[in-house]
Enzyme design. Structure first.
Site, PDB file in Angstrom:
ATOM      1  N   HIS A  29       0.820  -1.217   0.000  1.00 22.81           N
ATOM      2  CA  HIS A  29       0.000   0.000   0.000  1.00 22.81           C
ATOM      3  C   HIS A  29       0.843   1.253   0.000  1.00 22.81           C
ATOM      4  CE1 HIS A  29       0.033   0.860   4.440  1.00 22.81           C
ATOM      5  NE2 HIS A  29       0.052  -0.445   4.570  1.00 22.81           N
ATOM      6  N   ASP A  43       5.736   0.874   7.242  1.00 27.42           N
ATOM      7  CA  ASP A  43       4.312   0.582   6.977  1.00 27.42           C
ATOM      8  C   ASP A  43       3.706   1.604   6.041  1.00 27.42           C
ATOM      9  OD1 ASP A  43       1.695  -0.229   7.074  1.00 27.42           O
ATOM     10  OD2 ASP A  43       1.354   0.370   9.147  1.00 27.42           O
ATOM     11  N   GLU A  59      -5.380   2.029   2.386  1.00 29.57           N
ATOM     12  CA  GLU A  59      -5.304   0.800   3.190  1.00 29.57           C
ATOM     13  C   GLU A  59      -5.540   1.115   4.652  1.00 29.57           C
ATOM     14  OE1 GLU A  59      -3.456  -2.513   5.553  1.00 29.57           O
ATOM     15  OE2 GLU A  59      -3.041  -0.360   5.625  1.00 29.57           O
ATOM     16  N   GLU A  60      -4.946   2.229   5.097  1.00 33.22           N
ATOM     17  CA  GLU A  60      -4.998   2.566   6.525  1.00 33.22           C
ATOM     18  C   GLU A  60      -6.395   3.001   6.969  1.00 33.22           C
ATOM     19  OE1 GLU A  60      -2.785   1.681   8.365  1.00 33.22           O
ATOM     20  OE2 GLU A  60      -0.799   1.866   7.460  1.00 33.22           O
ATOM     21  N   ASP A 107       3.095  -6.253   3.056  1.00 34.84           N
ATOM     22  CA  ASP A 107       2.833  -5.120   3.940  1.00 34.84           C
ATOM     23  C   ASP A 107       3.730  -5.248   5.178  1.00 34.84           C
ATOM     24  OD1 ASP A 107       1.698  -2.995   5.253  1.00 34.84           O
ATOM     25  OD2 ASP A 107      -0.314  -3.861   5.436  1.00 34.84           O
ATOM     26  N   HIS A 122       2.638   2.868  13.343  1.00 31.02           N
ATOM     27  CA  HIS A 122       1.639   3.947  13.260  1.00 31.02           C
ATOM     28  C   HIS A 122       2.037   5.198  14.053  1.00 31.02           C
ATOM     29  CE1 HIS A 122      -1.950   1.389  11.613  1.00 31.02           C
ATOM     30  NE2 HIS A 122      -0.909   1.433  10.816  1.00 31.02           N
TER      31      HIS A 122
END
Ligand code: NAG
Ligand code: NAG
Ligand code: NAG
Ligand code: NAG
Length: 516
Positions: free
Chosen positions: A284, A296, A328-329, A357, A451
């Site tokens: 992604h 990520d 995606e997130e 991913d 994140h």
């Protein structure tokens, strides 16, 4: 500020939607319309796994990661920090970078894109007070609407019967009060919708487990109301009080916006190779708002970009299709959209989908999705075994992880396409046993910057990233060469209902958040 940018987004959204809808939503590759002459003129050797793997170097990957971090910094004027979240300058820059890199490869690939409206939520402020205490575990669900007029609401907590999956579970006295609902059986979005319909001012879904749930309401529906999740531990004494006939009141407050952003998937497919038998893979292109997302999923999207680049030295028997998903997130939006608009005949041409991913978590484990044929479309297990065999040949350890809907394979599996992939770990905790297998630190997250703002160039373990990119190269080379021994796509009408429901029964996540 927020209102103004919302208006701008809405205007941009409608403009982009109308221009996109003029196009074929799938924008199929042109196939025979494109000339393959120049490709055939350059005699390339047939793809060879070892040679493709040997062409992967960590230096090239790290250079790309540095470039991506610079691109993430384009968002600083708006976000005060680097990010590649959809709608940001950093994400637009990421798309441009991939586009330009593929363009440099000449006519080896057909390249196309697919824009779609992505719905995402932003919680600006929230507060939950139960009785006299500020809730310790109460958090707003993703995509929650705000409380009325973005102001606090007050009411008594009313226990909902069963798991609140049926209108009849919601008692009359809920009107003007706050629904207290047990997690399970149906989606959070359904509970929020039914509570709203019954006249509740807000809803709290409490976990059947001790801990708090990070949940999402999924797609917004008309009657949904401001919804919190709560840990089972915090809920237990409250339920006891209510059942004992005590009145427990609460103040709920959520200031949130649900916004639509137009964003874009990118796709590249080899001109050469049987177009009716494609191996597809993806990473992604977007990050979360909080940081630049270099692990990520800068890592996976750059791994496949590098493999796409190196593959041009070879010719292929089967078509290879690369995807860079957006959104995606926000809940696997790009891959969901892609599969949802795929006509049946195009669906059938995809022999399998490989998800890449988070390829280089700093405290990594070599993780393989435990995608078995018993629970998934047939072929998923053969792919799983390809990863196992490769790690074993390298003398490396690996672990199985649940194939639980947390990444972009989800839409493919739900639509009958075999899938799988590898990962290196997110917010899970590394065990002592895994330290003997992979090194690193027990008791810490696999990716301590998951994140967060610190998911930068320093947040990728070079060894893991290089190893996994070589494995990606191996997976591409293997299927680009031949599907011998790989199960044929079964007719989706004959795709066992049991297979579909086995996956769907198990899966509680859709992306980062639980939906049920
Ligand atoms: C998508 O493709 C169209 C047509 O080639 C192009 O004009 C547009 O810039 C592309 N959009 C993105 C975001 O790449
Ligand atoms: C893999 O999944 C199957 C069921 O699909 C299960 O029986 C098996 O125990 C799982 N293996 C691991 C190591 O999790
Ligand atoms: C694999 O794990 C075992 C422990 O289970 C360990 O002894 C061995 O060194 C590990 N191999 C590698 C290559 O790290
Ligand atoms: C990558 O991980 C291995 C194993 O834990 C460790 O030995 C190595 O120092 C790490 N490299 C980087 C660049 O973090």
């Amino acid at each position: 500020m927020a209102a103004r940018s919302l208006l701008l987004l809405a205007a941009a959204a409608s403009a982009a939607v109308s221009s996109a809808s003029a196009l074929d939503p799938v924008q199929r590759p042109l196939g025979s319309q494109h000339s393959t002459e120049s490709i055939l003129a350059t005699k390339r050797p047939l793809v060879d796994s070892q040679k493709l793997q040997d062409s992967i170097s960590i230096d090239a990957l790290v250079k790309r990661a540095e470039k991506l971090f610079d691109i993430a910094k384009l968002s600083e004027h708006e976000y005060n920090h680097p990010t590649r979240v959809i709608g940001s300058a950093g994400h637009v820059g990421t798309l441009k970078y991939i586009e330009q890199q593929i363009a440099e490869l000449g006519d080896y690939y057909h390249f196309w894109n697919q824009s779609f409206p992505a719905i995402s939520g932003r919680v600006n402020e929230h507060r939950l007070v139960i009785g006299n205490d500020v809730s310790k575990s109460g958090v707003p669900m993703q995509l929650t609407p705000p409380t009325k007029d973005k102001e606090p609401v007050h009411g008594d907590l009313v226990l909902v019967d069963n798991e609140g999956c049926d209108e009849s579970d919601y008692p009359k006295e809920l009107k003007g009060n706050i629904a207290f609902i047990l997690r399970g059986t149906c989606a959070y979005g359904t509970k929020s919708e039914l509570a709203g319909k019954a006249g509740a001012k807000a809803a709290i879904v409490y976990n059947y487990d001790h801990d708090v749930i990070h949940g999402t309401l999924g797609s917004p529906t008309p009657n949904q109301i401001a919804t919190f999740s709560l840990s089972g531990d915090e809920a237990a004494p409250i339920i006891k009080d209510i059942k004992a006939g005590k009145t427990v009141d609460a103040i709920a407050y959520i200031d949130a916006d649900v916004i639509t952003t137009i964003t874009t998937n990118l796709l590249a497919q080899t001109v050469e190779g049987d177009p009716d038998n494609c191996v597809m893979l993806g990473g992604h292109s977007d990050s979360v708002t909080a940081g630049p997302g270099i692990n990520d999923d800068g890592s996976g999207s750059l791994s496949i970009l590098e493999v796409a680049t190196q593959l041009t030295k070879f010719s292929v028997n089967n078509c290879v299709r690369f995807a860079w998903w957006a959104g995606e997130e926000e809940g696997l939006l790009g891959s969901d959209y892609y599969v949802s608009v795929l006509p049946e005949d195009e669906n059938k041409k995809i022999r399998l989908f490989m998800d890449y991913d988070m390829m280089g978590s700093p405290n990594f484990a070599y993780q393989i999705y435990n995608a078995t044929n018993a629970a998934n479309p047939v072929g998923s297990e053969e792919l799983r075994d390809l990863y196992i065999d490769w790690y074993e040949v390298q003398g490396l350890n690996y672990t199985f992880i649940p194939f639980d809907g947390r990444s972009d394979y989800d839409g493919f599996i739900r639509n009958g396409i075999p899938g799988g992939g590898i990962a290196t770990g997110a917010e899970g905790i590394k065990t002592e046993a895994e330290v003997t297998q992979f090194g690193g630190k027990a008791g810490d997250w696999y990716d301590p910057c998951y994140h967060q703002l610190c998911d930068d160039v320093g947040n990728v373990n070079a060894t893991a990233w290089e190893v996994n990119t070589k494995l990606i190269a191996h997976s591409v080379a293997t299927y680009a060469l031949s599907f011998d021994g790989f199960p044929k796509r079964t007719d989706s009408s004959s795709l066992g209902a049991t297979v579909e429901s086995a996956y769907e029964k198990e899966v509680k996540y859709h992306g980062t958040f639980a939906f049920i």
